[in-house]
Design a protein around this motif. Structure first.
Motif, PDB file in Angstrom:
ATOM      1  N   SER A 481      32.325  72.808  70.762  1.00 44.27           N
ATOM      2  CA  SER A 481      33.390  71.822  70.989  1.00 44.27           C
ATOM      3  C   SER A 481      33.566  71.542  72.477  1.00 44.27           C
ATOM      4  O   SER A 481      33.710  70.386  72.887  1.00 44.27           O
ATOM      5  CB  SER A 481      34.710  72.337  70.391  1.00 44.27           C
ATOM      6  OG  SER A 481      34.578  72.573  69.008  1.00 44.27           O
ATOM      7  N   SER A 482      33.552  72.608  73.275  1.00 47.77           N
ATOM      8  CA  SER A 482      33.681  72.417  74.723  1.00 47.77           C
ATOM      9  C   SER A 482      32.519  71.609  75.277  1.00 47.77           C
ATOM     10  O   SER A 482      32.693  70.759  76.156  1.00 47.77           O
ATOM     11  CB  SER A 482      33.729  73.782  75.427  1.00 47.77           C
ATOM     12  OG  SER A 482      34.857  74.516  75.033  1.00 47.77           O
ATOM     13  N   ALA A 483      31.326  71.871  74.743  1.00 56.13           N
ATOM     14  CA  ALA A 483      30.148  71.127  75.197  1.00 56.13           C
ATOM     15  C   ALA A 483      30.272  69.644  74.855  1.00 56.13           C
ATOM     16  O   ALA A 483      29.939  68.777  75.660  1.00 56.13           O
ATOM     17  CB  ALA A 483      28.888  71.714  74.572  1.00 56.13           C
ATOM     18  N   LEU A 484      30.766  69.350  73.650  1.00 53.93           N
ATOM     19  CA  LEU A 484      30.916  67.950  73.234  1.00 53.93           C
ATOM     20  C   LEU A 484      31.965  67.230  74.077  1.00 53.93           C
ATOM     21  O   LEU A 484      31.779  66.084  74.487  1.00 53.93           O
ATOM     22  CB  LEU A 484      31.302  67.874  71.755  1.00 53.93           C
ATOM     23  CG  LEU A 484      30.206  68.235  70.748  1.00 53.93           C
ATOM     24  CD1 LEU A 484      30.780  68.311  69.343  1.00 53.93           C
ATOM     25  CD2 LEU A 484      29.072  67.221  70.804  1.00 53.93           C
ATOM     26  N   VAL A 485      33.077  67.917  74.352  1.00 46.98           N
ATOM     27  CA  VAL A 485      34.192  67.276  75.068  1.00 46.98           C
ATOM     28  C   VAL A 485      33.948  67.256  76.571  1.00 46.98           C
ATOM     29  O   VAL A 485      34.144  66.222  77.235  1.00 46.98           O
ATOM     30  CB  VAL A 485      35.512  68.007  74.748  1.00 46.98           C
ATOM     31  CG1 VAL A 485      36.662  67.433  75.586  1.00 46.98           C
ATOM     32  CG2 VAL A 485      35.838  67.893  73.265  1.00 46.98           C
ATOM     33  N   LEU A 486      33.513  68.388  77.138  1.00 44.01           N
ATOM     34  CA  LEU A 486      33.387  68.510  78.588  1.00 44.01           C
ATOM     35  C   LEU A 486      31.972  68.271  79.096  1.00 44.01           C
ATOM     36  O   LEU A 486      31.783  67.924  80.268  1.00 44.01           O
ATOM     37  CB  LEU A 486      33.839  69.909  79.030  1.00 44.01           C
ATOM     38  CG  LEU A 486      35.286  70.300  78.683  1.00 44.01           C
ATOM     39  CD1 LEU A 486      35.532  71.760  79.028  1.00 44.01           C
ATOM     40  CD2 LEU A 486      36.274  69.401  79.410  1.00 44.01           C
ATOM     41  N   GLY A 487      30.973  68.485  78.220  1.00 44.06           N
ATOM     42  CA  GLY A 487      29.598  68.416  78.674  1.00 44.06           C
ATOM     43  C   GLY A 487      28.939  67.068  78.506  1.00 44.06           C
ATOM     44  O   GLY A 487      28.077  66.692  79.299  1.00 44.06           O
ATOM     45  N   LEU A 488      29.312  66.328  77.469  1.00 43.62           N
ATOM     46  CA  LEU A 488      28.681  65.044  77.196  1.00 43.62           C
ATOM     47  C   LEU A 488      29.578  63.890  77.622  1.00 43.62           C
ATOM     48  O   LEU A 488      30.804  63.964  77.482  1.00 43.62           O
ATOM     49  CB  LEU A 488      28.358  64.913  75.698  1.00 43.62           C
ATOM     50  CG  LEU A 488      27.438  65.974  75.090  1.00 43.62           C
ATOM     51  CD1 LEU A 488      27.179  65.655  73.616  1.00 43.62           C
ATOM     52  CD2 LEU A 488      26.131  66.077  75.850  1.00 43.62           C
ATOM     53  N   SER A 489      28.947  62.863  78.127  1.00 38.74           N
ATOM     54  CA  SER A 489      29.706  61.653  78.470  1.00 38.74           C
ATOM     55  C   SER A 489      30.080  60.904  77.199  1.00 38.74           C
ATOM     56  O   SER A 489      29.591  61.198  76.100  1.00 38.74           O
ATOM     57  CB  SER A 489      28.857  60.748  79.372  1.00 38.74           C
ATOM     58  OG  SER A 489      27.746  60.252  78.655  1.00 38.74           O
ATOM     59  N   ARG A 490      30.947  59.883  77.332  1.00 41.36           N
ATOM     60  CA  ARG A 490      31.376  59.114  76.167  1.00 41.36           C
ATOM     61  C   ARG A 490      30.188  58.435  75.493  1.00 41.36           C
ATOM     62  O   ARG A 490      30.073  58.442  74.266  1.00 41.36           O
ATOM     63  CB  ARG A 490      32.413  58.064  76.588  1.00 41.36           C
ATOM     64  CG  ARG A 490      32.991  57.274  75.425  1.00 41.36           C
ATOM     65  CD  ARG A 490      34.053  56.292  75.907  1.00 41.36           C
ATOM     66  NE  ARG A 490      35.138  57.004  76.585  1.00 41.36           N
ATOM     67  CZ  ARG A 490      36.157  56.378  77.197  1.00 41.36           C
ATOM     68  NH1 ARG A 490      36.184  55.055  77.252  1.00 41.36           N
ATOM     69  NH2 ARG A 490      37.104  57.089  77.764  1.00 41.36           N
ATOM     70  N   SER A 491      29.287  57.871  76.293  1.00 41.30           N
ATOM     71  CA  SER A 491      28.130  57.188  75.710  1.00 41.30           C
ATOM     72  C   SER A 491      27.194  58.184  75.028  1.00 41.30           C
ATOM     73  O   SER A 491      26.608  57.881  73.977  1.00 41.30           O
ATOM     74  CB  SER A 491      27.367  56.422  76.796  1.00 41.30           C
ATOM     75  OG  SER A 491      26.882  57.304  77.793  1.00 41.30           O
TER      76      SER A 491
END
Length: 506
Positions: A481-491
């Protein structure tokens, strides 16, 4: 899209390989550790370390093999590909003979005169060392064939051989556990036999699958000169890597004895298992980085390196966070009576590996350019400082874990140096790397450290299988979850969910 699909497919093969190899490795280490005992397990670890230190040049050649073979494949130059392979094979044969000779002479003297080995185990230690030296020579000869298979991106076969090797190690563990007599001797002999079987598998497949794998000796100087120039400067970086791992292991023996080597051996097995996971994605990525450089697709190459650094870190994080949280329980469940210091060794090793996972695509990109003289002198020179700094720490009275603090700090410095070199070599966008990789990695790490501490505060330490399953599930989901929210950009999130949706509704 075709290239991304190939990377994904090869990664899938390599992850299946990793899961089986990791599981069997952890189990076999447990069996062998109890069969040999702390003392003999530490003796075999230090004997193998001496050979590994002498064989560090093979790591240089492995890197060169990957680069030159992948570049020829990327250029579609099949004639030069055959010449390159045969030159690499000839050089490896010379290195194998030199390493085995050095190991059986100078290395044997060091083992008998300088190492802290009990007198009643000297004879067995020498036999174990000799088998380890032969195993090292066989692994060196194997390298050109395995490099050719990886360069052709035949990851399914690479994975299949790894499964064969895992099966052989299971058999060896069973045989040693049930053997009477000198188990260290039997273990060393059977490990040597395993190395021979793996070499035969690689040679047979390569010769049947690739025309360039046929032995056709030649004296084309331009091929040998290009390889020699690359090897000469790569030598420094790989000497530094060997010194950081095995050189420090020898220092541990001198200052703290075989018990510290046993803890280091357990750490090395855990490191190998973790590296198998981390390298699964990186191994699928490397040929594409080399081939894009060969075709002059520098923009795509830079994008691939940035994406690879981020995904390397995220994929490893999902595994590492639960292990860091429950290391004492895992070691007790795994080994019953783990060696002293093993918990601290493994935890700091995992931290250093997280930093190194970001560096791996940067290393491949630097190697792809071929302009590595200054890179290897400065980055390799920085890494090799691990040995004198660890020695100084031990002399000043610090405990055995001090070498891991040194390694972690140097990993950070080496990461920054690699970025600076890539800016000069490839016009690498530092600000973009900081924004898209380093800042998200720092944020995710901080979030997961806080989550782990909070979980311990609420639920307490891990003391049972149920506790471990609960904590691991919670922390793995938290890491993802942290990777999805903090690691990846919106695109990137949008593209990921779109791809998953298309697959789900297909």
């Amino acid at each position: 899209m075709h290239r991304n699909r190939k990377i994904a497919t090869n990664t899938a093969f390599l992850y299946v390989r990793m899961l089986v190899v990791m599981g069997t490795s952890l189990y076999t280490v447990r069996v062998v550790f109890h069969a040999l005992g702390v003392q003999d397990f530490g003796i075999y670890g230090v004997a193998a370390a001496l050979v590994t230190l002498l064989a560090f040049l093979n790591a240089t050649m492995s890197q060169a093999s990957q680069r030159f073979l992948s570049l020829d494949i990327g250029n579609g130059d099949l004639l030069n590909l055959g010449k390159t392979f045969n030159a690499i094979l000839a050089i490896h044969l010379v290195i194998a003979i030199a390493v085995v000779a050095a190991a059986l002479s100078a290395g044997s003297w060091f083992l008998n005169e300088k190492m802290a080995i009990p007198h009643d185990r000297i004879a067995s230690a020498n036999l174990a060392y000799q088998f380890a030296a032969i195993s090292g020579g066989l692994m060196i000869v194997q390298t050109p064939y395995s490099a050719l298979i990886v360069a052709h991106e035949k990851m399914w076969f690479f994975s299949l051989v790894s499964l064969l090797e895992a099966g052989l190690r299971l058999f060896i563990a069973w045989a040693v556990a049930n053997a009477s007599g000198d188990r260290l001797f039997y273990y060393s002999m059977l490990m040597c036999g395993s190395a021979l079987a793996v070499l035969i598998a690689y040679v047979c497949f390569a010769r049947l699958s690739f025309a360039e794998a046929r032995i056709r000796p030649h004296r084309e100087q331009s091929v040998y000169r290009a390889l020699t120039a690359f090897i000469t400067w790569s030598f420094i970086g790989n000497l530094a890597g060997a010194a950081r791992t095995q050189g420090v292991n020898l220092l541990l023996n001198v200052f703290f004895g075989p018990v510290a080597n046993a803890a280091h051996g357990i750490m090395t097995q855990a490191q190998t298992a973790t590296n198998n996971f981390a390298n699964s994605f990186q191994m699928a990525l490397n040929p594409q980085i080399y081939q894009r450089h060969a075709k002059g697709e520098y923009g795509e190459m830079r994008d691939l390196v940035i994406m690879g650094s981020k995904l390397n870190f995220i994929l490893l994080l999902i595994i590492v966070v639960p292990v860091l949280h429950a290391t004492p329980y895992i070691l007790e469940a795994w080994l019953s009576t783990p060696p002293p210091m093993a918990v601290d060794f493994i935890r700091w090793m995992l931290v250093a590996l997280m930093i190194d996972s970001i560096s791996q695509p940067l290393i491949t990109a630097a190697m792809a350019t071929g302009k590595i003289r200054a890179y290897q002198l400065i980055v390799g020179g920085t890494i090799i400082l691990s040995v004198p700094l660890s020695y100084a720490a031990f002399r000043l009275g610090y405990d055995a874990t001090a070498f891991l603090y040194v390694i972690t700090a140097i990993s950070l410095v080496a990461l920054l140096l690699r970025l600076l070199f890539l800016r000069n070599l490839l016009g690498f966008p530092l600000s973009r790397f900081v924004l898209q990789v380093l800042l998200p990695a720092t944020a995710i790490s901080a979030a997961m450290l806080a989550t782990s501490l909070l979980y311990t505060h609420v639920f307490g330490e891990v003391r049972s299988l149920f506790d471990f399953a609960q904590a691991s599930s919670f922390l793995a989901v938290g890491s993802l979850s942290s990777a999805l929210v903090l690691g990846l950009s919106r695109s990137e999130r949008r593209h990921l969910f779109s791809t998953i949706g298309k697959r789900f509704y297909k």
